[in-house]
Write an enzyme that holds these catalytic residues in place. Structure first.
Site, PDB file in Angstrom:
ATOM      1  N   THR A  71      -8.564   0.796   3.912  1.00  9.83           N
ATOM      2  CA  THR A  71      -7.343   1.377   4.462  1.00  9.83           C
ATOM      3  C   THR A  71      -6.399   1.828   3.351  1.00  9.83           C
ATOM      4  OG1 THR A  71      -7.539  -0.028   6.387  1.00  9.83           O
ATOM      5  CG2 THR A  71      -5.346   0.795   5.898  1.00  9.83           C
ATOM      6  N   LYS A  93       8.438   4.941  -3.187  1.00  7.68           N
ATOM      7  CA  LYS A  93       7.018   5.070  -3.482  1.00  7.68           C
ATOM      8  C   LYS A  93       6.825   5.967  -4.702  1.00  7.68           C
ATOM      9  CE  LYS A  93       3.556   7.456  -1.224  1.00  7.68           C
ATOM     10  NZ  LYS A  93       2.584   7.800  -0.211  1.00  7.68           N
ATOM     11  N   ASP A  97       3.798  12.528   7.175  1.00  9.14           N
ATOM     12  CA  ASP A  97       2.385  12.509   6.804  1.00  9.14           C
ATOM     13  C   ASP A  97       1.461  12.155   7.967  1.00  9.14           C
ATOM     14  OD1 ASP A  97       3.155   9.875   6.803  1.00  9.14           O
ATOM     15  OD2 ASP A  97       2.391   9.405   4.794  1.00  9.14           O
ATOM     16  N   ARG A  98       2.014  11.603   9.052  1.00 13.09           N
ATOM     17  CA  ARG A  98       1.159  11.267  10.199  1.00 13.09           C
ATOM     18  C   ARG A  98       1.247  12.336  11.278  1.00 13.09           C
ATOM     19  NH1 ARG A  98       1.516   4.790  11.453  1.00 13.09           N
ATOM     20  NH2 ARG A  98       0.917   4.143   9.360  1.00 13.09           N
ATOM     21  N   GLU A 142      -7.643   8.696   8.715  1.00 15.75           N
ATOM     22  CA  GLU A 142      -7.538   7.297   9.125  1.00 15.75           C
ATOM     23  C   GLU A 142      -7.215   7.251  10.609  1.00 15.75           C
ATOM     24  OE1 GLU A 142      -5.994   4.300   6.154  1.00 15.75           O
ATOM     25  OE2 GLU A 142      -4.510   5.883   6.005  1.00 15.75           O
ATOM     26  N   GLU A 143      -7.584   6.135  11.225  1.00 13.33           N
ATOM     27  CA  GLU A 143      -7.304   5.963  12.648  1.00 13.33           C
ATOM     28  C   GLU A 143      -5.807   5.893  12.937  1.00 13.33           C
ATOM     29  OE1 GLU A 143      -5.768   2.939  13.356  1.00 13.33           O
ATOM     30  OE2 GLU A 143      -6.051   2.370  11.257  1.00 13.33           O
ATOM     31  N   SER A 144      -5.024   5.602  11.911  1.00  7.88           N
ATOM     32  CA  SER A 144      -3.584   5.405  12.075  1.00  7.88           C
ATOM     33  C   SER A 144      -2.848   6.738  12.048  1.00  7.88           C
ATOM     34  CB  SER A 144      -3.082   4.476  10.985  1.00  7.88           C
ATOM     35  OG  SER A 144      -3.516   4.940   9.714  1.00  7.88           O
ATOM     36  N   ASP A 184       5.476  11.638  11.891  1.00  7.25           N
ATOM     37  CA  ASP A 184       6.271  10.431  11.657  1.00  7.25           C
ATOM     38  C   ASP A 184       7.462  10.705  10.734  1.00  7.25           C
ATOM     39  OD1 ASP A 184       4.917  10.702   9.244  1.00  7.25           O
ATOM     40  OD2 ASP A 184       4.786   8.545   8.941  1.00  7.25           O
ATOM     41  N   THR A 238       0.817  -1.215   0.000  1.00  8.87           N
ATOM     42  CA  THR A 238       0.000   0.000   0.000  1.00  8.87           C
ATOM     43  C   THR A 238       0.853   1.268   0.000  1.00  8.87           C
ATOM     44  OG1 THR A 238      -0.213  -0.507   2.340  1.00  8.87           O
ATOM     45  CG2 THR A 238      -2.204  -0.675   1.060  1.00  8.87           C
ATOM     46  N   LYS A 261      -1.858  12.299   3.168  1.00  9.89           N
ATOM     47  CA  LYS A 261      -2.153  12.816   4.494  1.00  9.89           C
ATOM     48  C   LYS A 261      -1.037  13.778   4.890  1.00  9.89           C
ATOM     49  CE  LYS A 261      -0.508   8.427   6.341  1.00  9.89           C
ATOM     50  NZ  LYS A 261      -0.994   7.135   5.865  1.00  9.89           N
ATOM     51  N   ARG A 301       8.682  -1.505   0.235  1.00  5.50           N
ATOM     52  CA  ARG A 301       9.300  -1.256   1.532  1.00  5.50           C
ATOM     53  C   ARG A 301      10.059  -2.496   1.961  1.00  5.50           C
ATOM     54  NH1 ARG A 301       5.534   1.446   6.006  1.00  5.50           N
ATOM     55  NH2 ARG A 301       5.255   2.996   4.370  1.00  5.50           N
ATOM     56  N   ARG A 352      -3.913  -6.466  13.424  1.00 11.46           N
ATOM     57  CA  ARG A 352      -4.495  -5.283  14.046  1.00 11.46           C
ATOM     58  C   ARG A 352      -5.927  -5.605  14.476  1.00 11.46           C
ATOM     59  NH1 ARG A 352      -0.448  -2.037  12.846  1.00 11.46           N
ATOM     60  NH2 ARG A 352       0.239  -1.615  10.722  1.00 11.46           N
ATOM     61  N   SER A 355       8.251   5.545   5.688  1.00  7.96           N
ATOM     62  CA  SER A 355       7.303   6.190   6.588  1.00  7.96           C
ATOM     63  C   SER A 355       7.759   6.147   8.046  1.00  7.96           C
ATOM     64  CB  SER A 355       5.930   5.553   6.413  1.00  7.96           C
ATOM     65  OG  SER A 355       4.966   6.271   7.145  1.00  7.96           O
ATOM     66  N   HIS A 356       6.995   5.447   8.879  1.00  7.79           N
ATOM     67  CA  HIS A 356       7.248   5.433  10.315  1.00  7.79           C
ATOM     68  C   HIS A 356       8.159   4.275  10.725  1.00  7.79           C
ATOM     69  CE1 HIS A 356       3.802   3.251   8.948  1.00  7.79           C
ATOM     70  NE2 HIS A 356       4.037   2.377   9.906  1.00  7.79           N
ATOM     71  N   ASP A 374       8.224  10.445   7.574  1.00  7.99           N
ATOM     72  CA  ASP A 374       8.101  11.221   6.330  1.00  7.99           C
ATOM     73  C   ASP A 374       7.078  12.351   6.438  1.00  7.99           C
ATOM     74  OD1 ASP A 374       6.028   9.334   6.497  1.00  7.99           O
ATOM     75  OD2 ASP A 374       5.746   9.330   4.330  1.00  7.99           O
TER      76      ASP A 374
HETATM   77  C1  G1P Z   1      -0.850   1.344   7.994  1.00  7.78           C
HETATM   78  C2  G1P Z   1      -2.102   1.996   8.533  1.00  7.78           C
HETATM   79  C3  G1P Z   1      -2.919   2.558   7.393  1.00  7.78           C
HETATM   80  C4  G1P Z   1      -2.051   3.518   6.572  1.00  7.78           C
HETATM   81  C5  G1P Z   1      -0.772   2.823   6.152  1.00  7.78           C
HETATM   82  C6  G1P Z   1       0.183   3.805   5.479  1.00  7.78           C
HETATM   83  O1  G1P Z   1      -1.201   0.301   7.116  1.00  7.78           O
HETATM   84  O2  G1P Z   1      -2.862   1.107   9.304  1.00  7.78           O
HETATM   85  O3  G1P Z   1      -4.041   3.216   7.895  1.00  7.78           O
HETATM   86  O4  G1P Z   1      -2.745   3.943   5.436  1.00  7.78           O
HETATM   87  O5  G1P Z   1      -0.097   2.294   7.288  1.00  7.78           O
HETATM   88  O6  G1P Z   1       0.552   4.841   6.346  1.00  7.78           O
HETATM   89  P1  G1P Z   1      -1.290  -1.234   7.568  1.00  7.78           P
HETATM   90  O7  G1P Z   1       0.051  -1.597   8.154  1.00  7.78           O
HETATM   91  O8  G1P Z   1      -2.362  -1.299   8.599  1.00  7.78           O
HETATM   92  O9  G1P Z   1      -1.626  -1.977   6.306  1.00  7.78           O
HETATM   93 ZN    ZN Z   2       4.308   8.234   6.953  1.00  7.25          ZN
END
Ligand code: G1P
Ligand code: ZN
Length: 546
Positions: A347, A129, A284-285, A366-368, A280, A21, A379, A25, A499, A116-117, A282
């Site tokens: 997601t 990406k 975006d969070r 998103e909740e994340s 985070d 997604t 984001k 990575r 999760r 990302s994180h 990069d």
């Molecule tokens: C996780 C988060 C999701 C977010 C993605 C990218 O993905 O849960 O909301 O879009 O990172 O930042 P997941 O590891 O759950 O597939």
């Molecule tokens: Zn990120």
């Protein structure tokens, strides 16, 4: 002008370059395997339409491997006839700022270097990406095509060794390719100034209003310093860990209560700060905190939606709002009361992209710890920070009061996510497949003192292009509106991550002041019983609770 192009052949293609997604990575070590990075870049350059003669935005979160990758991409772009690369000083470019640059400069695409994180450094992760011309993550059709191309590569083209200087803004050439190095912060700040009332926020921050922003040694440091301490007048030192480091100081740059616990302690236990936030790796969070107040990201989206009229960039009204399926329905309730369309997507940010491009929504989240709007197609962590500061500057109430008032108007969605990280892949899939197989028989059964009303695997038909996305998470919807969702992460790099998303709604007349883990206690116990989580994962408790 192809005299400097080298044709390198591969003994065999790399078989593991399927983007998830959030792009490809993998561990930094994997990316250091000879030809590994080059193979994936070749697949991108062969697949993205309009590359020859086009403009590419390239930059990343500053992690180990960032500068090397920019050099490789530039040399390969030169060999593929790309006309222009737009990159940044030090190669530092947050994901939201990259999305903005792509849009501002009408680029063909962007290549963002980030995991990302995930932790960085030689022992951490790296990622690549691709974003499209709208500034958002490439659609699955494109990432599938890139993957298919990588599966058949027998070689790649790269310009012979040239060194690129990223130390200051300027122009360089590699063959016919122009490489423009610009400051990666300027355009982003200009965009923020269009959306938010800087005078009001500055008035708040120059008063007695101490804030703490934690950049987690990652990409947002330079952005936050210019914005918060520079333009908005927060005292020096308000931005913590503000210098991007290749290994993020050995930390895990994920802004949640576990990994950003130093900041969380300052706000939740101490008395020195009125507002706290973190972003985070990069950028975006975001995590938002007030004095003794944690705002869960689902609630954050709901509060931004309810208060958008206070913010100049959104004062004309919202087209609609969207949230990912695992995100709580807090925003739905606000949307309903305000008469706004509301969408529930799978997601991942790319599903919001279609809705944003079509003008169907203005805000999404998103909740994340991801929140954003139609200003870009990713984001945006610092955008959320400024949005909150703008609301606080207008309302002049403590954050805890803003939350209490919100719940007493809309009711409260108690919410928590429990992550079980790095579990054996077999155990995770076994658990998941078992619950999926059980689902049809669960309807009508008792669960946590309620009854299971619906049990399904979430599927989504995109209202814009009609495409169907299925297999997005196992939902148990209970008769009182509570729910439990199970999902396997699509972004982890070690084993599997399970999760568990827990949610229960209390109307304005109910008890709005409980501890979420207590309020969700019966759901937590019931899902462990049903899914045999502890047993099957061998873990006593989740790795991360948010
Ligand atoms: C996780 C988060 C999701 C977010 C993605 C990218 O993905 O849960 O909301 O879009 O990172 O930042 P997941 O590891 O759950 O597939
Ligand atoms: Zn990120």
């Amino acid at each position: 002008m192809t005299s400097g192009v080298l044709q390198i052949s591969l003994d065999q293609p790399f078989k593991d370059q399927k983007p998830g997604t959030s792009g490809l990575r993998k561990s930094s070590r994997q990316f250091e395997t000879p030809h590994y990075l080059e193979s994936f870049i070749e697949a991108i350059l062969r697949t993205v339409p309009g590359i020859a003669g086009g403009t590419l935005v390239v930059g990343g979160d500053g992690r180990y491997g960032n500068r090397r990758a920019i050099g490789v991409i530039a040399r390969m772009a030169a060999a593929h006839g790309v006309a222009r690369i737009l990159t940044t000083t030090g190669g530092i470019l947050s994901t939201p700022a990259a999305s903005n640059l792509i849009r501002q400069h009408q680029a063909t695409a962007g290549i963002i270097l980030s995991a990302s994180h995930n932790p960085g450094g030689p022992d951490g992760d790296f990622g690549v990406k691709v974003n499209g011309a709208n500034g958002g993550p490439a659609p699955e059709s494109l990432t599938d095509a890139i993957y298919a191309c990588s599966q058949q590569l027998d070689g790649y083209r790269i310009w012979g060794d040239v060194s690129l200087s990223l130390d200051q803004p300027g122009q360089q050439t590699i063959g016919a390719l122009q490489v423009q190095v610009i400051d990666g912060v300027d355009d982003y700040i200009a965009l923020m100034q269009k959306l938010f009332d800087f005078d009001q926020i500055s008035d708040l921050l120059r008063g007695d209003y101490p804030i703490a922003f934690d950049a987690m040694h990652a990409v947002t440091g330079p952005y936050a310093k210019r914005l918060l301490e520079g333009l908005l007048g927060a005292p020096a030192g308000s931005v913590r860990n503000g210098i991007p480091l290749e290994d993020f100081g050995g930390g895990h740059p994920d802004p949640n209560l576990t990994y950003a616990h130093e900041l969380a302690d300052l706000l939740l236990k101490g008395d020195g700060y009125r507002f706290g936030a973190a972003c985070d790796g990069d950028g975006d969070r975001n995590m938002i905190l007030g004095h003794h107040c944690f705002v869960n990201p689902s609630d954050s989206l709901a509060v931004l939606t309810a208060n958008a009229s206070l913010v100049p960039g959104y004062a004309d009204g919202l087209a609609g709002v969207a949230r990912s399926m695992p995100t709580s329905a807090a925003a739905d309730v606000v949307a309903q009361q305000l008469g706004l369309p509301c969408f529930e997507t799978p997601t991942g940010w790319k599903f919001f992209g279609n809705l944003l491009d079509a003008g169907r929504i203005t805000l999404c989240g998103e909740e994340s710890f991801g929140t954003g709007s139609n200003h870009i197609r990713e984001k945006d962590g610092l955008w959320a920070v400024l949005f909150w500061l703008n609301i606080l500057a207008r309302r002049r109430e403590p954050m805890s009061q803003i939350m209490a008032e919100h719940w007493s108007r809309f009711g409260r969605h108690y919410y928590s996510r429990h992550d079980y990280e790095a579990i054996a892949s077999d155990a995770a899939h076994g658990l998941y497949d078992r619950v999926k197989a059980m689902q049809p028989a669960l309807v009508g059964q008792a669960f946590a003192g309620r009854t299971i009303a619906t049990a399904d695997d979430f599927a989504y038909t995109d209202p814009v292009d009609g495409s169907l996305t299925s297999g997005q998470g196992l939902r148990l919807l209970l008769d009182d509106g509570s729910r439990v969702v199970l999902r396997l992460s699509g972004t982890g790099t070690q084993g599997a991550t399970l999760r568990v998303y827990l949610e229960s709604y209390v109307p304005p007349s109910g008890n709005l002041a409980q501890d979420p883990q207590l309020a969700l206690g019966s759901l937590i116990t019931a899902i462990d019983g049903l899914a045999e989580i502890k047993n099957r994962t061998g873990m006593d408790r989740p790795t991360v609770i948010t």
